[in-house]
Design a protein around this motif. Structure first.
Motif, short mmCIF file in Angstrom:
data_model
loop_
_atom_site.label_atom_id
_atom_site.label_comp_id
_atom_site.label_asym_id
_atom_site.label_seq_id
_atom_site.Cartn_x
_atom_site.Cartn_y
_atom_site.Cartn_z
N GLU A 1 -9.59 0.91 1.06
CA GLU A 1 -10.55 -0.40 1.26
C GLU A 1 -9.98 -1.65 1.43
O GLU A 1 -10.18 -2.51 2.10
CB GLU A 1 -11.50 -0.43 0.22
CG GLU A 1 -12.47 0.69 0.09
CD GLU A 1 -13.38 0.62 -1.27
OE1 GLU A 1 -13.08 0.15 -1.99
OE2 GLU A 1 -14.40 1.69 -1.27
N ALA A 2 -8.84 -1.89 0.61
CA ALA A 2 -8.12 -3.19 0.75
C ALA A 2 -7.10 -3.31 1.75
O ALA A 2 -6.96 -4.33 2.10
CB ALA A 2 -7.48 -3.54 -0.69
N PHE A 3 -6.39 -2.24 2.19
CA PHE A 3 -5.23 -2.43 2.94
C PHE A 3 -5.44 -1.87 4.10
O PHE A 3 -4.57 -1.92 5.17
CB PHE A 3 -4.07 -1.98 2.29
CG PHE A 3 -3.83 -2.71 0.94
CD1 PHE A 3 -4.00 -4.05 0.88
CD2 PHE A 3 -3.85 -2.02 -0.24
CE1 PHE A 3 -3.79 -4.69 -0.54
CE2 PHE A 3 -3.86 -2.50 -1.49
CZ PHE A 3 -3.81 -3.79 -1.60
N GLY A 4 -6.53 -0.90 4.48
CA GLY A 4 -6.61 -0.19 5.69
C GLY A 4 -5.40 0.73 6.10
O GLY A 4 -4.84 0.66 7.12
N TYR B 1 0.73 -1.17 0.07
CA TYR B 1 -0.07 0.02 -0.08
C TYR B 1 0.79 1.12 0.20
O TYR B 1 0.39 2.29 -0.54
CB TYR B 1 -1.05 -0.05 1.13
CG TYR B 1 -0.56 0.41 2.61
CD1 TYR B 1 -0.08 -0.59 3.44
CD2 TYR B 1 -0.30 1.65 3.05
CE1 TYR B 1 0.40 -0.44 4.53
CE2 TYR B 1 0.19 1.95 4.25
CZ TYR B 1 0.62 1.15 4.90
OH TYR B 1 1.02 1.01 6.25
N VAL B 2 2.28 1.27 0.45
CA VAL B 2 2.81 2.25 0.29
C VAL B 2 3.18 2.70 -1.05
O VAL B 2 3.04 3.99 -1.39
CB VAL B 2 4.11 2.10 1.15
CG1 VAL B 2 5.36 3.32 0.98
CG2 VAL B 2 4.02 1.73 2.63
N ALA B 3 3.58 1.86 -1.81
CA ALA B 3 3.71 2.12 -3.28
C ALA B 3 2.55 2.88 -3.96
O ALA B 3 2.59 3.35 -4.85
CB ALA B 3 4.13 0.84 -3.96
N ILE B 4 1.33 2.07 -3.58
CA ILE B 4 0.05 2.52 -4.13
C ILE B 4 -0.14 3.94 -3.66
O ILE B 4 -0.70 4.53 -4.67
CB ILE B 4 -1.20 1.51 -3.83
CG1 ILE B 4 -0.83 0.26 -4.20
CG2 ILE B 4 -2.43 2.03 -4.11
CD1 ILE B 4 -1.80 -0.95 -3.73
N ILE B 5 0.06 4.39 -2.56
CA ILE B 5 -0.24 5.62 -1.90
C ILE B 5 0.72 6.59 -2.67
O ILE B 5 0.42 7.81 -3.13
CB ILE B 5 -0.11 5.55 -0.47
CG1 ILE B 5 -1.25 5.11 0.01
CG2 ILE B 5 0.04 7.04 0.07
CD1 ILE B 5 -2.44 5.34 -0.15
N ALA C 1 -9.25 6.92 -7.14
CA ALA C 1 -9.05 5.42 -7.38
C ALA C 1 -8.28 4.68 -6.75
O ALA C 1 -8.53 3.76 -6.03
CB ALA C 1 -9.24 5.21 -8.95
N LEU C 2 -7.01 5.13 -6.77
CA LEU C 2 -5.84 4.52 -6.18
C LEU C 2 -5.96 4.65 -4.63
O LEU C 2 -5.76 3.76 -3.81
CB LEU C 2 -4.61 5.03 -6.57
CG LEU C 2 -4.03 4.70 -7.90
CD1 LEU C 2 -3.03 5.52 -8.58
CD2 LEU C 2 -3.72 3.15 -8.12
N HIS C 3 -6.25 5.80 -4.10
CA HIS C 3 -6.49 6.18 -2.48
C HIS C 3 -7.57 5.16 -2.20
O HIS C 3 -7.47 4.55 -1.02
CB HIS C 3 -7.01 7.56 -2.23
CG HIS C 3 -5.53 8.22 -2.28
ND1 HIS C 3 -4.53 8.13 -1.50
CD2 HIS C 3 -5.31 9.32 -3.13
CE1 HIS C 3 -3.82 9.06 -1.52
NE2 HIS C 3 -4.08 9.88 -2.51
N TYR D 1 -3.79 9.88 7.81
CA TYR D 1 -3.18 10.74 7.09
C TYR D 1 -3.42 10.66 5.65
O TYR D 1 -3.48 11.28 4.73
CB TYR D 1 -1.65 11.08 7.41
CG TYR D 1 -0.70 9.74 6.88
CD1 TYR D 1 -0.36 8.67 7.37
CD2 TYR D 1 -0.05 10.26 5.47
CE1 TYR D 1 0.53 7.85 6.99
CE2 TYR D 1 0.83 9.36 4.89
CZ TYR D 1 0.97 8.18 5.70
OH TYR D 1 1.71 7.22 5.26
N ASN D 2 -3.39 8.93 5.08
CA ASN D 2 -3.51 8.89 3.80
C ASN D 2 -5.04 9.54 3.49
O ASN D 2 -5.47 9.76 2.25
CB ASN D 2 -3.27 7.47 3.48
CG ASN D 2 -1.93 7.31 3.54
OD1 ASN D 2 -0.92 8.15 3.05
ND2 ASN D 2 -1.21 6.17 4.09
N ALA D 3 -6.02 9.16 4.39
CA ALA D 3 -7.33 9.57 4.23
C ALA D 3 -7.41 11.02 3.83
O ALA D 3 -8.26 11.60 3.26
CB ALA D 3 -8.10 9.07 5.36
#
Length: 183
Positions: A149-152, A121-125, A142-144, A156-158
């Motif tokens: 949803e998938a990785f909780g 999820y770090v790479a996705i963010i 879409a990526l966030h 701060y990312n929200a």
């Protein structure tokens, strides 16, 4: 399994133990701004435990904290040559490249991190943040959403997710998303 001593060749356990202590010392020195000492201790730790990837990431962080972006990127690229299938190294290199505005190169590296470890999820963010920085808000959202949803992912990312929603006029969704993450 085998007792711990039987798993390591003679002296290897001592070297790994020394590397752990040196890593801890280096990380403390980074926190207090003693970067030269931190670099010395982390490099010595790498000599003691050359197969420990996390030491190379820590050394890259040491350079990045000093705004020595090229040094951080070089350390991580060198580590990738030694460990070409380590997704965390690619994610950190992507972070460094994004941090200095090299979005295209960062995107390629981060895609490799996700290819190696789809749940990274770090790479996705990081990819989502690149999309947001280049005003591709719908892709960022879409990526966030995928990460949240998938990785909780953490709150701060929200918040970043909310700023992307705000940019496309969907602020209410962002506020609700942050409230859900804070519960």
């Amino acid at each position: 399994g085998l007792p711990r001593r039987a798993r390591f060749p003679a002296g290897a356990a001592a070297r790994v133990g020394r590397a752990c202590r040196l890593r801890q010392l280096g990380r403390v020195e980074m926190r207090i701004g003693e970067y030269d000492a931190a670099e010395t201790h982390l490099r010595t730790a790498i000599e003691c435990a050359p197969r420990t990837v996390r030491l190379r990431i820590d050394l890259g962080q040491c350079f990045l904290q000093q705004s020595r972006v090229d040094g951080a990127a070089n350390v991580l690229r060198e580590a990738i040559r030694s460990f070409p299938n380590n997704a965390d190294l690619y994610a950190w290199l992507g972070h460094v490249l994004r941090w200095c505005g090299r979005h295209d190169e960062a995107h390629v590296v981060l895609d490799r991190a996700v290819e190696l470890k789809p749940e990274n999820y770090v790479a996705i963010i990081e990819i989502a943040q690149i999309k947001e920085e280049v005003a591709k808000y719908e892709e960022a959202i879409a990526l966030h959403t995928r990460a949240a949803e998938a990785f909780g992912v953490p709150v701060y990312n929200a918040t970043i997710f909310s700023s992307a929603l705000l940019a496309v006029g969907r602020a209410r969704e962002g506020w609700g998303h942050n409230m859900k993450r804070d519960e």
